[in-house]
Write an enzyme that holds these catalytic residues in place. Structure first.
Site, PDB file in Angstrom:
ATOM      1  N   GLU A   1       9.189  18.582  70.579  1.00 58.72           N
ATOM      2  CA  GLU A   1       8.918  17.888  71.909  1.00 58.72           C
ATOM      3  C   GLU A   1      10.289  17.697  72.839  1.00 58.72           C
ATOM      4  O   GLU A   1      11.240  17.693  72.234  1.00 58.72           O
ATOM      5  CB  GLU A   1       8.451  16.423  71.711  1.00 58.72           C
ATOM      6  CG  GLU A   1       7.115  16.132  71.825  1.00 58.72           C
ATOM      7  CD  GLU A   1       6.291  16.238  73.164  1.00 58.72           C
ATOM      8  OE1 GLU A   1       6.875  16.745  74.260  1.00 58.72           O
ATOM      9  OE2 GLU A   1       5.264  15.585  73.572  1.00 58.72           O
ATOM     10  N   ASP A   2       9.908  17.568  74.208  1.00 54.66           N
ATOM     11  CA  ASP A   2      11.098  17.369  75.072  1.00 54.66           C
ATOM     12  C   ASP A   2      11.455  15.859  74.970  1.00 54.66           C
ATOM     13  O   ASP A   2      12.471  15.726  75.041  1.00 54.66           O
ATOM     14  CB  ASP A   2      10.842  17.818  76.565  1.00 54.66           C
ATOM     15  CG  ASP A   2       9.328  17.402  76.620  1.00 54.66           C
ATOM     16  OD1 ASP A   2       8.587  16.821  76.252  1.00 54.66           O
ATOM     17  OD2 ASP A   2       8.920  17.554  78.145  1.00 54.66           O
TER      18      ASP A   2
ATOM     19  N   ASP B   1       7.795   9.205  75.075  1.00 52.68           N
ATOM     20  CA  ASP B   1       7.772   8.218  75.995  1.00 52.68           C
ATOM     21  C   ASP B   1       7.265   6.932  75.315  1.00 52.68           C
ATOM     22  O   ASP B   1       7.720   6.075  74.708  1.00 52.68           O
ATOM     23  CB  ASP B   1       7.614   8.558  77.502  1.00 52.68           C
ATOM     24  CG  ASP B   1       7.304   7.545  78.307  1.00 52.68           C
ATOM     25  OD1 ASP B   1       8.357   6.679  78.377  1.00 52.68           O
ATOM     26  OD2 ASP B   1       6.834   7.613  79.506  1.00 52.68           O
TER      27      ASP B   1
ATOM     28  N   PHE C   1      13.061   7.563  84.725  1.00 50.34           N
ATOM     29  CA  PHE C   1      12.327   8.884  84.933  1.00 50.34           C
ATOM     30  C   PHE C   1      13.453  10.024  84.889  1.00 50.34           C
ATOM     31  O   PHE C   1      14.382   9.879  85.687  1.00 50.34           O
ATOM     32  CB  PHE C   1      11.665   8.884  86.005  1.00 50.34           C
ATOM     33  CG  PHE C   1      10.800  10.209  86.054  1.00 50.34           C
ATOM     34  CD1 PHE C   1       9.577  10.311  85.001  1.00 50.34           C
ATOM     35  CD2 PHE C   1      10.932  11.025  86.967  1.00 50.34           C
ATOM     36  CE1 PHE C   1       8.819  11.441  85.212  1.00 50.34           C
ATOM     37  CE2 PHE C   1      10.271  12.481  87.004  1.00 50.34           C
ATOM     38  CZ  PHE C   1       9.068  12.632  86.279  1.00 50.34           C
TER      39      PHE C   1
ATOM     40  N   ARG D   1      11.860  22.222  86.204  1.00 53.79           N
ATOM     41  CA  ARG D   1      12.048  22.344  84.659  1.00 53.79           C
ATOM     42  C   ARG D   1      12.899  23.384  84.360  1.00 53.79           C
ATOM     43  O   ARG D   1      13.681  23.604  83.267  1.00 53.79           O
ATOM     44  CB  ARG D   1      10.505  23.047  84.482  1.00 53.79           C
ATOM     45  CG  ARG D   1       9.411  22.093  84.004  1.00 53.79           C
ATOM     46  CD  ARG D   1       8.371  22.817  83.451  1.00 53.79           C
ATOM     47  NE  ARG D   1       7.179  22.101  83.779  1.00 53.79           N
ATOM     48  CZ  ARG D   1       6.611  21.140  83.184  1.00 53.79           C
ATOM     49  NH1 ARG D   1       7.367  20.571  82.189  1.00 53.79           N
ATOM     50  NH2 ARG D   1       5.470  20.704  83.345  1.00 53.79           N
TER      51      ARG D   1
HETATM   52  P1  IMP Z   1       4.193  10.108  76.068  1.00 52.96           P
HETATM   53  O1  IMP Z   1       2.895  10.726  75.672  1.00 52.96           O
HETATM   54  O2  IMP Z   1       4.048   8.660  76.868  1.00 52.96           O
HETATM   55  O3  IMP Z   1       4.884   9.815  74.692  1.00 52.96           O
HETATM   56  O4  IMP Z   1       4.808  10.906  77.051  1.00 52.96           O
HETATM   57  C1  IMP Z   1       5.235  12.269  76.595  1.00 52.96           C
HETATM   58  C2  IMP Z   1       5.213  13.200  77.640  1.00 52.96           C
HETATM   59  O5  IMP Z   1       5.155  12.628  78.961  1.00 52.96           O
HETATM   60  C3  IMP Z   1       6.348  14.162  77.508  1.00 52.96           C
HETATM   61  O6  IMP Z   1       6.148  15.216  76.579  1.00 52.96           O
HETATM   62  C4  IMP Z   1       6.520  14.758  78.958  1.00 52.96           C
HETATM   63  O7  IMP Z   1       5.899  15.747  79.234  1.00 52.96           O
HETATM   64  C5  IMP Z   1       6.140  13.541  79.915  1.00 52.96           C
HETATM   65  N1  IMP Z   1       7.273  12.574  80.074  1.00 52.96           N
HETATM   66  C6  IMP Z   1       7.375  11.180  79.589  1.00 52.96           C
HETATM   67  N2  IMP Z   1       8.806  10.749  80.297  1.00 52.96           N
HETATM   68  C7  IMP Z   1       9.110  11.887  81.085  1.00 52.96           C
HETATM   69  C8  IMP Z   1      10.320  11.587  81.983  1.00 52.96           C
HETATM   70  O8  IMP Z   1      11.314  10.640  82.162  1.00 52.96           O
HETATM   71  N3  IMP Z   1      10.393  12.914  82.852  1.00 52.96           N
HETATM   72  C9  IMP Z   1       9.439  13.876  82.761  1.00 52.96           C
HETATM   73  N4  IMP Z   1       8.438  13.921  81.804  1.00 52.96           N
HETATM   74  C10 IMP Z   1       8.346  12.901  81.138  1.00 52.96           C
HETATM   75 MG    MG Z   2       6.183  17.199  76.723  1.00 48.82          MG
END
Ligand code: IMP
Ligand code: MG
Length: 182
Positions: A103-104, A107, A156, A169
Site C-alpha cells: 500500500e502507499d 489512513d 493530507f 502521483r
Molecule cells: P484508508 O482506507 O482510510 O486507510 O485510506 C487508504 C487510501 O486512501 C490510500 O490507499 C490512499 O489511496 C488514500 N489516502 C489516504 N490518505 C491520503 C493522503 O494523505 N493523500 C492521498 N491519498 C490518501
Molecule cells: Mg492506495
C-alpha cells in the site's frame, strides 16, 4: 524542493526523494530476510502504490511474483468517502501462497480491512501488509500493518504515487498540505 500551489492551497516539502529511497531500500532488505527461501506474491494496490511497488521490487533481489488489485475510496476528495469499491480483482491464484500487500498509505485502515477480508476467502498461506506511510492517529479499523516506511501526522500528502484529484502521483518526493497555522 519548492512549495506547490494548487488553487488557494499550498503543499510544502515533506519527504525528500533521498529519504524515501533510503527507507524503501531498508524495507526491501527486511522483506528479503523474512521471506528467505520463499517466493512471495507482492500484491500492489492501485493506483497509489505503483511507484512504491516499483522501487521496492527493484531492491528485492530474491524470487517473487507480482500482481495488482485496484481499489477506490477517495473519489476526488481529500477525505475518504468511507466506502471502498473493487475496480480490479486479483489475477493470480493465491491459495497456499505467501502474500505481501503493498500500500502507499494507510489512513483509516478501511481499504486494508476490506482487502484482507476479500483475500482471506482465497486462502493464502500467509498475508502481511507493507505500507510506505501510516497515519497512526487516523486509524479507525483494527488492522495489523507489518512493515511501515514512515509514520506521519494525520495531514493530507501528495506525490510518490499519492494523488490529489488524480494528479501529482508522478512527483518523486512527498509534499504535505500546509495548514493555516503552519
Ligand atoms: P484508508 O482506507 O482510510 O486507510 O485510506 C487508504 C487510501 O486512501 C490510500 O490507499 C490512499 O489511496 C488514500 N489516502 C489516504 N490518505 C491520503 C493522503 O494523505 N493523500 C492521498 N491519498 C490518501
Ligand atoms: Mg492506495
Amino acid at each position: 524542493m519548492e512549495n506547490i500551489l494548487i488553487g488557494t492551497e499550498t503543499f510544502v516539502p515533506f519527504l525528500t526523494e533521498e529519504k524515501i529511497q533510503a527507507r524503501v531500500k531498508e524495507l526491501a532488505a527486511e522483506l528479503m530476510k523474512d521471506y528467505e527461501g520463499k517466493t512471495p506474491i507482492f500484491l500492489g494496490i492501485l493506483n497509489g502504490a505503483f511507484m512504491f511497488m516499483g522501487d521496492l521490487l527493484k531492491h528485492y533481489e530474491s524470487p517473487c511474483e507480482v500482481d495488482f488489485m485496484r481499489l477506490s475510496s477517495y473519489g476526488d476528495e481529500k477525505i475518504s468517502s468511507g466506502k471502498v469499491k473493487m475496480l480490479k480483482d486479483l489475477a493470480c491464484d493465491v491459495k497456499g501462497r505467501d502474500l505481501i500487500i503493498v500500500e502507499d498509505i494507510v489512513d483509516s485502515g478501511l481499504s486494508i480491512k476490506f482487502m484482507e477480508q476479500l483475500i482471506e476467502e482465497h486462502h493464502p498461506k500467509s498475508m502481511k501488509v507493507v505500507t510506505l506511510l501510516l497515519k497512526p492517529n487516523s486509524l479507525k479499523y483494527n488492522v495489523k500493518i507489518d512493515y511501515i516506511g514512515f509514520e506521519i501526522p494525520s495531514k493530507f500528502v501528495i506525490g510518490y504515487g499519492l494523488d490529489y484529484a488524480q494528479k501529482y502521483r508522478n512527483l518523486s518526493s512527498i509534499y504535505v498540505l500546509k495548514e493555516e497555522n503552519q
